[in-house]
Design a protein around this motif. Sequence first.
Motif, PDB file in Angstrom:
ATOM      1  N   GLN A  15       0.650  -1.367  -0.008  1.00  0.00           N
ATOM      2  CA  GLN A  15      -0.013  -0.082  -0.040  1.00  0.00           C
ATOM      3  C   GLN A  15       0.870   1.199   0.048  1.00  0.00           C
ATOM      4  OE1 GLN A  15      -3.765   0.259  -0.104  1.00  0.00           O
ATOM      5  NE2 GLN A  15      -2.819   2.170  -0.915  1.00  0.00           N
ATOM      6  N   GLU A  16       2.091   1.159   0.857  1.00  0.00           N
ATOM      7  CA  GLU A  16       2.841   2.378   0.967  1.00  0.00           C
ATOM      8  C   GLU A  16       3.311   2.810  -0.280  1.00  0.00           C
ATOM      9  OE1 GLU A  16       5.646   3.288   4.021  1.00  0.00           O
ATOM     10  OE2 GLU A  16       4.281   2.360   5.470  1.00  0.00           O
ATOM     11  N   ASP A  19       0.901   4.167  -2.823  1.00  0.00           N
ATOM     12  CA  ASP A  19       0.365   5.498  -2.695  1.00  0.00           C
ATOM     13  C   ASP A  19       1.424   6.487  -3.147  1.00  0.00           C
ATOM     14  OD1 ASP A  19      -1.834   4.483  -1.187  1.00  0.00           O
ATOM     15  OD2 ASP A  19      -1.042   4.911   0.691  1.00  0.00           O
ATOM     16  N   LYS A  20       2.791   6.232  -2.862  1.00  0.00           N
ATOM     17  CA  LYS A  20       3.922   6.992  -3.353  1.00  0.00           C
ATOM     18  C   LYS A  20       3.861   7.356  -4.756  1.00  0.00           C
ATOM     19  CE  LYS A  20       7.348   5.579  -0.059  1.00  0.00           C
ATOM     20  NZ  LYS A  20       8.381   4.936   0.161  1.00  0.00           N
ATOM     21  N   LYS A  22       1.403   6.452  -6.837  1.00  0.00           N
ATOM     22  CA  LYS A  22       0.118   6.915  -7.360  1.00  0.00           C
ATOM     23  C   LYS A  22      -0.524   5.984  -8.385  1.00  0.00           C
ATOM     24  CE  LYS A  22       0.387  11.650  -6.236  1.00  0.00           C
ATOM     25  NZ  LYS A  22       0.528  11.917  -4.865  1.00  0.00           N
ATOM     26  N   HIS A  23      -0.322   4.823  -7.611  1.00  0.00           N
ATOM     27  CA  HIS A  23      -1.143   3.488  -8.265  1.00  0.00           C
ATOM     28  C   HIS A  23      -2.086   2.708  -7.137  1.00  0.00           C
ATOM     29  CE1 HIS A  23       1.252   3.247 -11.996  1.00  0.00           C
ATOM     30  NE2 HIS A  23       2.428   3.406 -11.427  1.00  0.00           N
ATOM     31  N   CYS A  24      -2.807   1.999  -7.700  1.00  0.00           N
ATOM     32  CA  CYS A  24      -3.540   1.263  -6.754  1.00  0.00           C
ATOM     33  C   CYS A  24      -3.084  -0.286  -6.464  1.00  0.00           C
ATOM     34  CB  CYS A  24      -5.097   1.173  -7.504  1.00  0.00           C
ATOM     35  SG  CYS A  24      -6.105   2.802  -7.500  1.00  0.00           S
ATOM     36  N   THR A  25      -3.715  -0.512  -5.602  1.00  0.00           N
ATOM     37  CA  THR A  25      -3.460  -2.125  -5.093  1.00  0.00           C
ATOM     38  C   THR A  25      -4.629  -2.971  -5.516  1.00  0.00           C
ATOM     39  OG1 THR A  25      -4.459  -1.917  -2.953  1.00  0.00           O
ATOM     40  CG2 THR A  25      -2.216  -1.490  -2.808  1.00  0.00           C
ATOM     41  N   GLU A  28      -7.752  -2.347  -3.724  1.00  0.00           N
ATOM     42  CA  GLU A  28      -8.570  -0.885  -3.848  1.00  0.00           C
ATOM     43  C   GLU A  28      -9.284  -1.131  -5.193  1.00  0.00           C
ATOM     44  OE1 GLU A  28      -5.751   2.375  -1.908  1.00  0.00           O
ATOM     45  OE2 GLU A  28      -4.761   1.578  -3.664  1.00  0.00           O
TER      46      GLU A  28
END
Length: 68
Positions: A15-16, A19-20, A22-25, A28
């Motif tokens: 996740q981190e 987020d850094k 600007k992509h999704c898991t 999500e």
Amino acid sequence: STLLIHEATFEGDKQEEADKKKHCTIPEAMNVGVIMDARFTLLTHFSQRYPKFPDLGAALEQVRRLGA
């Protein structure tokens, strides 16, 4: 909606990093499909870093925990 096509570069435990960058898991992206009541969700942008297919069962469990 019938089909959601969504980017999902990272598995849920990244996740981190997602987020850094600007992509999704995967969880999500799957959660977006649940929220919009999509009949199908097509995940795109799998990273070449992953030598195997991601564990979608674990991703589904994470979506369930999100409560959607």
